[in-house]
Scaffold this motif. Structure first.
Motif, mmCIF file in Angstrom:
data_model
loop_
_atom_site.group_PDB
_atom_site.id
_atom_site.type_symbol
_atom_site.label_atom_id
_atom_site.label_comp_id
_atom_site.label_asym_id
_atom_site.label_seq_id
_atom_site.Cartn_x
_atom_site.Cartn_y
_atom_site.Cartn_z
ATOM 1 N N ASP A 259 -24.826 -53.173 -24.084
ATOM 2 C CA ASP A 259 -25.641 -53.606 -23.125
ATOM 3 C C ASP A 259 -27.075 -53.219 -23.958
ATOM 4 O O ASP A 259 -27.366 -52.047 -24.146
ATOM 5 C CB ASP A 259 -25.640 -52.819 -21.762
ATOM 6 N N GLN A 262 -32.190 -52.891 -22.885
ATOM 7 C CA GLN A 262 -33.496 -51.970 -23.386
ATOM 8 C C GLN A 262 -33.707 -51.837 -24.681
ATOM 9 O O GLN A 262 -34.741 -51.752 -25.344
ATOM 10 C CB GLN A 262 -33.313 -50.709 -22.464
ATOM 11 N N LYS A 288 -35.136 -58.031 -20.941
ATOM 12 C CA LYS A 288 -36.562 -57.359 -21.257
ATOM 13 C C LYS A 288 -37.243 -57.757 -22.481
ATOM 14 O O LYS A 288 -37.869 -58.762 -22.088
ATOM 15 C CB LYS A 288 -36.158 -55.831 -21.790
#
Ligand SMILES: Cc1ncc(COP(=O)(O)O)c(C=O)c1O
Length: 446
Positions: A259, A262, A288
């Protein structure tokens, strides 16, 4: 970039009178469950500056939570998105497709680690990408269990609430949560009982033991991990941990999902943080920073795994919206042209140097327990003097003091005691140092 001057300016109290007035309207009209770090209303933003409706200019160490890595009004993003806006806003890729979507998927195949054949699917939010990664992994493996880690954060939708570790504020009162989600230890070096040097080997052994004994490796569809854990406190798993987990996944036919929502897109000084230890994930989730502030997310991975879901099984009305795709192509162009990986690494050098200096000036019984992170994803963990007891109040006070002086900083961490710094990668070095001066003064006053 908008022509907003790259200079801090504080002309009223923060928040100023116009922000206070807007905040009163907001409280009456906006649901209380949606919070804001600092109720200063934005007029415009770009580079390293956010200008508010009262004319204050704040130094931005938040990037809208790691989104505006290229700035909030990057020239290429604005140019490409504006042109797309004028051509058409939407057709729905599932109805009549368009080139921008395909181009973004081609870029993702090129930029993500590994030289195997890759495909992508586009969505709107990070949580949606993570949900779809789980769907794809289940379709490929014909298994159901999903393994996640202590301190992990993956979103606020029903499935991702189950994947997220921290109860308050993300989960409290919102259950029941999705089944078949299992949490195992992560190598949090600073807090590992036998010391950071043992964390990688011991935590991976524990995690693998729990997966094997409590779930059964044959039942696991996916292992999902943030290569640098974001909301949990900018935790870099101790060296050796990620490779051990990735290898275990490979040996057991489990889909390894990084993941990078971020940590991706130059944030840590590499296109993706998992490159640091040479990890090639089966699937990567991104969002993002991908689109310069426009809502876009993606799942990218091995073509055969990505193709496991039946036609019509993935998608959504707005997924891969053409304006957001144009923004992404503009953001990627900016990252390449301005070498934002290099800029992120320079930000790390400046920040870590200054933070170490601040720490050395504190009287003994240092409250900066740990300085960590990579690139422009840097944090300090605050603790009670001379202990490792988390000090959330200190993090809150420091953030408040910085806000009052026109420096926007954010907190995070399972214990709420981490001050995190996520400046846009395009921030000027003067502004970066001025922000750090403000933080230093806040420490002096604490
Ligand atoms: C690692 C990670 N995964 C998933 C998410 C969820 O993304 P979104 O808020 O776009 O749904 C976030 C958001 O902070 C994140 O940091």
């Amino acid at each position: 970039m908008s022509d907003i001057p790259q200079e801090r300016r504080v002309v009223t109290a923060i928040p100023g009178p116009k922000s206070v007035e807007l905040q009163a309207r907001r409280v009456a009209a906006v649901a209380a469950g949606v919070g804001s770090t600092l109720p200063v209303f934005t007029a415009r933003a770009g580079g390293g500056i956010i200008e508010d409706v009262d004319g204050n200019r704040l130094i931005d160490f938040g990037s809208g939570i790691a989104v505006t890595s290229v700035g909030a009004s990057a020239e290429a993003v604005v140019r490409r998105a504006s042109a797309q806006l004028a051509d058409f806003t939407h057709t729905c890729f599932m109805v009549t497709p368009y080139e921008g979507y395909v181009e973004v998927c081609e870029q993702l195949a090129e930029l993500t680690p590994g030289d195997h054949a890759k495909k992508s699917a586009l969505f709107n939010s990070g949580a949606e990408a993570v949900e779809n990664a789980v769907k794809i992994a289940r379709a490929w493996t014909k298994r159901t269990a999903v393994v996640v880690f202590d301190h992990g954060y993956h979103g606020r939708t029903n499935l991702t609430m189950a994947l997220t570790a921290k109860n308050m504020p993300y989960k409290q009162g919102f259950g029941p949560f999705a089944p078949e989600v299992y949490r195992v230890p992560v190598a949090y070096g600073y807090r590992w009982p036998t010391g950071a040097e043992n964390a990688g080997a011991e935590a991976s052994a524990q995690a693998i033991d729990e997966i094997t004994k409590q779930i059964g490796a044959d039942n696991v569809a996916a292992i999902i991990i943030e290569p640098v854990l974001g909301e949990g406190g900018f935790i870099e798993p101790a060296k050796g941990f990620l490779p051990a987990i990735a290898e275990f996944a490979k040996d057991n036919g489990i889909v390894f999902v990084a993941d990078e929502i971020q940590s991706g897109f130059c944030r840590t000084g590499q296109w993706f943080a998992c490159e640091d230890e040479g990890i090639v994930p089966d699937l990567i989730t991104t969002a993002k920073g991908i689109a310069g502030g426009l809502p876009l997310s993606a799942v990218t991975g091995r073509a055969e795994i990505m193709d496991a879901a039946h036609a019509g099984g993935l998608g959504g009305t707005y997924g891969g919206n053409p304006v957001a795709c144009a923004g992404a192509l503009g953001a990627i162009e900016t990252m390449r042209e301005m070498d934002l990986n290099g800029k992120a690494r320079r930000i790390e050098e400046v920040m870590k140097g200054r933070l170490a200096e601040m720490r050395s000036k504190l009287p003994d019984g240092d409250i900066i327990g740990d300085i960590r992170g990579r690139g422009a994803m840097i944090a300090i963990e605050l603790v009670k003097t001379g202990t490792k007891e988390p000090d959330a109040a200190a993090a809150g006070s420091l953030a408040k003091a910085c806000h009052a002086e026109g420096l926007l900083v954010l907190t995070c961490g399972t214990y709420g005691n981490v001050l995190r710094f996520l400046p846009p990668l395009v921030i000027g070095e003067d502004l970066l140092n001025e922000g750090l001066d403000i933080l230093e003064q806040a420490f002096a006053r604490l």
